[in-house]
Scaffold this motif. Structure first.
Motif, PDB file in Angstrom:
ATOM      1  N   PHE A 200       0.717  -1.204  -0.367  1.00  0.00           N
ATOM      2  CA  PHE A 200      -0.089  -0.177   0.009  1.00  0.00           C
ATOM      3  C   PHE A 200       0.771   1.488   0.221  1.00  0.00           C
ATOM      4  O   PHE A 200       1.654   1.062   0.386  1.00  0.00           O
ATOM      5  CB  PHE A 200      -1.159   0.388   1.101  1.00  0.00           C
ATOM      6  CG  PHE A 200      -1.586  -1.105   1.066  1.00  0.00           C
ATOM      7  CD1 PHE A 200      -3.144  -0.282   0.587  1.00  0.00           C
ATOM      8  CD2 PHE A 200      -1.935  -2.110   1.912  1.00  0.00           C
ATOM      9  CE1 PHE A 200      -4.648  -1.609  -0.006  1.00  0.00           C
ATOM     10  CE2 PHE A 200      -3.020  -2.841   2.028  1.00  0.00           C
ATOM     11  CZ  PHE A 200      -4.283  -2.164   1.062  1.00  0.00           C
ATOM     12  N   PHE A 201      -0.104   2.518  -0.573  1.00  0.00           N
ATOM     13  CA  PHE A 201       0.478   3.159   0.069  1.00  0.00           C
ATOM     14  C   PHE A 201       0.203   4.559   0.779  1.00  0.00           C
ATOM     15  O   PHE A 201      -1.129   4.436   1.417  1.00  0.00           O
ATOM     16  CB  PHE A 201       1.069   4.840  -1.821  1.00  0.00           C
ATOM     17  CG  PHE A 201      -0.282   4.982  -2.244  1.00  0.00           C
ATOM     18  CD1 PHE A 201      -1.524   5.792  -1.704  1.00  0.00           C
ATOM     19  CD2 PHE A 201      -0.805   4.577  -3.032  1.00  0.00           C
ATOM     20  CE1 PHE A 201      -2.680   6.197  -1.888  1.00  0.00           C
ATOM     21  CE2 PHE A 201      -1.951   4.720  -3.445  1.00  0.00           C
ATOM     22  CZ  PHE A 201      -2.778   5.818  -3.318  1.00  0.00           C
ATOM     23  N   PHE A 202      -0.077   5.307   1.483  1.00  0.00           N
ATOM     24  CA  PHE A 202      -0.449   6.027   3.017  1.00  0.00           C
ATOM     25  C   PHE A 202       0.313   7.243   2.678  1.00  0.00           C
ATOM     26  O   PHE A 202       1.428   7.324   2.777  1.00  0.00           O
ATOM     27  CB  PHE A 202       0.002   5.273   3.812  1.00  0.00           C
ATOM     28  CG  PHE A 202      -0.557   6.561   5.565  1.00  0.00           C
ATOM     29  CD1 PHE A 202      -2.437   6.575   5.660  1.00  0.00           C
ATOM     30  CD2 PHE A 202       0.337   7.479   6.069  1.00  0.00           C
ATOM     31  CE1 PHE A 202      -2.039   6.961   6.605  1.00  0.00           C
ATOM     32  CE2 PHE A 202      -0.051   7.864   7.361  1.00  0.00           C
ATOM     33  CZ  PHE A 202      -1.415   7.600   6.979  1.00  0.00           C
ATOM     34  N   VAL A 203      -0.725   8.207   3.169  1.00  0.00           N
ATOM     35  CA  VAL A 203      -0.173   9.917   2.956  1.00  0.00           C
ATOM     36  C   VAL A 203      -1.273  10.217   3.635  1.00  0.00           C
ATOM     37  O   VAL A 203      -2.760   9.823   3.685  1.00  0.00           O
ATOM     38  CB  VAL A 203      -0.194  10.021   1.762  1.00  0.00           C
ATOM     39  CG1 VAL A 203      -1.599  10.245   1.053  1.00  0.00           C
ATOM     40  CG2 VAL A 203       0.328  11.767   1.963  1.00  0.00           C
ATOM     41  N   ARG A 204      -0.993  11.714   4.722  1.00  0.00           N
ATOM     42  CA  ARG A 204      -1.847  12.044   5.417  1.00  0.00           C
ATOM     43  C   ARG A 204      -1.518  13.872   4.841  1.00  0.00           C
ATOM     44  O   ARG A 204      -0.358  14.232   4.426  1.00  0.00           O
ATOM     45  CB  ARG A 204      -1.801  12.159   6.674  1.00  0.00           C
ATOM     46  CG  ARG A 204      -3.060  12.934   7.895  1.00  0.00           C
ATOM     47  CD  ARG A 204      -2.490  13.283   9.222  1.00  0.00           C
ATOM     48  NE  ARG A 204      -1.473  13.696   9.216  1.00  0.00           N
ATOM     49  CZ  ARG A 204      -0.664  13.603  10.436  1.00  0.00           C
ATOM     50  NH1 ARG A 204      -1.680  13.126  11.759  1.00  0.00           N
ATOM     51  NH2 ARG A 204      -0.052  14.251  10.828  1.00  0.00           N
ATOM     52  N   VAL A 205      -2.051  14.411   4.556  1.00  0.00           N
ATOM     53  CA  VAL A 205      -2.418  15.854   4.106  1.00  0.00           C
ATOM     54  C   VAL A 205      -3.543  16.594   4.474  1.00  0.00           C
ATOM     55  O   VAL A 205      -4.322  16.013   5.955  1.00  0.00           O
ATOM     56  CB  VAL A 205      -2.578  16.294   2.664  1.00  0.00           C
ATOM     57  CG1 VAL A 205      -1.750  14.896   2.422  1.00  0.00           C
ATOM     58  CG2 VAL A 205      -4.024  15.886   2.239  1.00  0.00           C
ATOM     59  N   ASP A 206      -2.771  18.010   5.474  1.00  0.00           N
ATOM     60  CA  ASP A 206      -3.526  19.085   5.414  1.00  0.00           C
ATOM     61  C   ASP A 206      -4.530  19.256   4.868  1.00  0.00           C
ATOM     62  O   ASP A 206      -4.677  20.048   3.464  1.00  0.00           O
ATOM     63  CB  ASP A 206      -2.756  19.993   6.806  1.00  0.00           C
ATOM     64  CG  ASP A 206      -2.022  20.693   5.683  1.00  0.00           C
ATOM     65  OD1 ASP A 206      -2.158  21.139   4.749  1.00  0.00           O
ATOM     66  OD2 ASP A 206      -0.417  21.518   6.185  1.00  0.00           O
ATOM     67  N   GLN A 207      -4.571  20.631   5.632  1.00  0.00           N
ATOM     68  CA  GLN A 207      -5.889  21.343   3.887  1.00  0.00           C
ATOM     69  C   GLN A 207      -5.682  21.795   3.472  1.00  0.00           C
ATOM     70  O   GLN A 207      -6.208  22.295   2.039  1.00  0.00           O
ATOM     71  CB  GLN A 207      -7.046  21.906   5.152  1.00  0.00           C
ATOM     72  CG  GLN A 207      -8.232  21.854   5.871  1.00  0.00           C
ATOM     73  CD  GLN A 207      -9.037  22.962   6.393  1.00  0.00           C
ATOM     74  OE1 GLN A 207      -8.941  23.159   7.833  1.00  0.00           O
ATOM     75  NE2 GLN A 207     -10.471  22.633   5.955  1.00  0.00           N
ATOM     76  N   ALA A 208      -4.261  22.384   3.425  1.00  0.00           N
ATOM     77  CA  ALA A 208      -3.969  23.331   2.159  1.00  0.00           C
ATOM     78  C   ALA A 208      -2.986  21.997   1.426  1.00  0.00           C
ATOM     79  O   ALA A 208      -1.933  22.682   0.215  1.00  0.00           O
ATOM     80  CB  ALA A 208      -2.475  24.280   2.821  1.00  0.00           C
ATOM     81  N   GLY A 209      -2.800  21.251   1.541  1.00  0.00           N
ATOM     82  CA  GLY A 209      -2.662  19.771   0.301  1.00  0.00           C
ATOM     83  C   GLY A 209      -1.706  20.238   0.956  1.00  0.00           C
ATOM     84  O   GLY A 209      -0.638  19.205  -0.048  1.00  0.00           O
ATOM     85  N   THR A 210      -0.849  20.228   2.349  1.00  0.00           N
ATOM     86  CA  THR A 210       0.854  19.885   2.795  1.00  0.00           C
ATOM     87  C   THR A 210       0.788  18.208   3.368  1.00  0.00           C
ATOM     88  O   THR A 210       0.281  17.903   4.104  1.00  0.00           O
ATOM     89  CB  THR A 210       1.211  20.430   4.017  1.00  0.00           C
ATOM     90  OG1 THR A 210       0.969  21.890   2.480  1.00  0.00           O
ATOM     91  CG2 THR A 210       2.669  20.712   3.769  1.00  0.00           C
ATOM     92  N   ILE A 211       1.840  17.385   2.711  1.00  0.00           N
ATOM     93  CA  ILE A 211       1.786  16.267   3.013  1.00  0.00           C
ATOM     94  C   ILE A 211       1.990  16.059   4.575  1.00  0.00           C
ATOM     95  O   ILE A 211       3.554  16.861   4.744  1.00  0.00           O
ATOM     96  CB  ILE A 211       2.795  15.803   2.079  1.00  0.00           C
ATOM     97  CG1 ILE A 211       1.037  15.496   0.664  1.00  0.00           C
ATOM     98  CG2 ILE A 211       3.166  13.830   2.571  1.00  0.00           C
ATOM     99  CD1 ILE A 211       2.758  14.174  -0.693  1.00  0.00           C
TER     100      ILE A 211
END
Length: 463
Positions: free
Chosen positions: A317-328
């Motif tokens: 899998f890939f996993f990512v978390r972003v904030d509202q600005a799209g910053t990873i």
């Protein structure tokens, strides 16, 4: 779709020399000619299926270790670095893959050099203080150094993972937090208490008292207690792992120690063998897994992306978390999809829409410019404050795998996996697509043409 050939000359040489075999003897065991082996070891020819089977049969070798994961990550990182305008022309993709596969040390040195150049350029425009650069401009930022350490370990630290699994197996059943409190008291003389308006986790070495916030959920409380236990009970293991990492600064080492303690806590909350079996049985239904293990959705998603134990790997899998600005803010990929090291993720990716549909899983069939297709899942994981006036921390997570593995996921059951794939990229700076209506920046490796009398979706054309 494209099929990625496997070049693994460095690994083949490691296997051969590690067993004290000459090229002739090794070729005989693999059932190939001496010249063919020589070409494979020098990455002039890809490793064939017959050679993979012979490695497993003759040497009991886990052929999944010959994945292109690390080489592809370095290829993606070099490609992004070479998009910098300082380079007049980027080498062909085939050459970058050859360097990443056959000379990974050189690839890492190049990435470190480009990072040094980037940081020095930032200093020249008086941004170094705002970015928090420590010491010389030639040193990587501590956060970047730690991120790269986990990135190139496939986010799987075997010794720490197995220690966490053994600890989880030794705990008594019943109330999990009570069992943790008993273990902390009995083995380490640490008293656990839960209080309102306390920090998320606070440990006082003098009184040997660990305080956790009552406002945190049970999974978070247990995770934070396990984090502290890792620091106390497995300090030698964490320090040995840090010694092997050879960080440049004490700050990077301290940051990574926190990361390793978090890794232990997550692996103890979701023990490898039991969690892998449950994930396969539940067909990776994250809500069900969160309920069974008393964990959060984010914890489950992150853990699924770390199931890379040799001989017992899960779905990559890939996993990512972003904030509202799209910053990873968190990223890991056991797939060929690599995330941008700098800047935001592709705006066409469904993770950005998750904020608009709280509490729901969003599904997306997506295709990257290299022709690889993915099933992508996204969901918001916003974290409310402890009272009415406290700010809400808003995040969204994405989890996905290549379509070849989609049958193992319950989320694919009613999807047509043969069509309807949306084009996505890594980031605008290096995306090859010339017709994207959401492009924010022109690609840095392509010239642009400005025509004041002709305006399309973009104010320029790509040559």
């Amino acid at each position: 779709m494209t099929t990625q050939k496997l070049y693994a000359g460095v690994k083949l040489r490691e296997i051969r020399t590690g067993r004290g075999l000459t090229q002739k003897d090794f070729a005989g065991r693999l059932g190939v000619s001496l010249s063919y082996l020589n070409q494979m070891e020098n990455n002039h020819r890809p490793v064939s299926t017959g050679v993979l089977l012979a490695l497993a049969r003759e040497f009991g070798f886990d052929v999944t270790e010959l994945s292109v994961g690390e080489a592809e990550r370095m290829t993606a990182d070099m490609r992004e670095a070479l998009a910098d305008p300082v380079f007049a022309e980027a080498p062909p993709l085939a050459e970058l893959r050859l360097v990443a596969s056959n000379a990974p040390g050189l690839a890492r040195a190049f990435l470190a050099l480009h990072r040094a150049h980037r940081q020095q350029s930032e200093q020249l425009v008086s941004l170094n203080e705002a970015l928090g650069t420590e010491g010389s401009a030639l040193a990587p930022l501590p956060w970047e150094e730690v991120r790269d350490f986990f990135h190139y370990c496939d986010n799987y630290i075997d010794a720490v993972d197995r220690a966490a699994e053994r600890f989880a197996g030794s705990l008594a059943g019943g109330d999990r937090l009570a069992a943790m409190a008993d273990r902390l008291q009995a083995d380490h003389g640490i008293a656990l208490q839960i209080r309102l308006d306390a920090p998320l986790r606070h440990y006082d070495p003098a009184s040997r008292r660990l305080t956790l916030a009552a406002e945190a959920g049970p999974a978070t409380q247990w995770f934070q207690a396990a984090h502290q236990l890792a620091l106390v009970a497995h300090d030698d293991l964490l320090e040995a792992t840090l010694d092997l990492a050879r960080f440049r600064t004490d700050t990077a080492r301290e940051i990574c120690k926190i990361g390793l303690a978090n890794y232990f806590a997550g692996a103890a909350l979701l023990p490898y063998g039991r969690f892998l079996a449950a994930a396969q049985e539940a067909r990776h239904d994250l809500d069900r897994l969160a309920l069974v293990f008393g964990a959060s959705i984010e914890q489950v998603a992150h853990r699924l992306s770390t199931l890379q134990r040799p001989g017992a790997k899960g779905v990559p899998f890939f996993f990512v978390r972003v904030d509202q600005a799209g910053t990873i803010t968190k990223r890991h990929s056991a797939t060929r999809l690599q995330f941008a090291r700098f800047g935001s993720a592709c705006p066409l990716w469904n993770v950005h829409r998750a904020f608009e549909a709280p509490g729901r899983w969003l599904r997306q069939l997506a295709e990257t410019p290299d022709g690889v297709r993915y099933l992508c899942l996204a969901r918001d994981v916003s974290k409310p404050g402890r009272d009415f006036h406290a700010p809400v921390r808003r995040y969204a997570i994405a989890l996905g795998c290549e379509v070849a593995h989609a049958g193992a996921l319950t989320y694919a059951d009613d999807l047509d996996l043969n069509r309807g794939f949306e084009p996505i990229g890594v980031s605008c700076r290096i995306c090859e697509r010339t017709d994207c209506h959401q492009r924010a920046l022109p690609p840095m490796d392509r010239p642009i043409r400005i025509d004041p009398d002709d305006r399309g979706a973009l104010p320029y054309r790509l040559d």
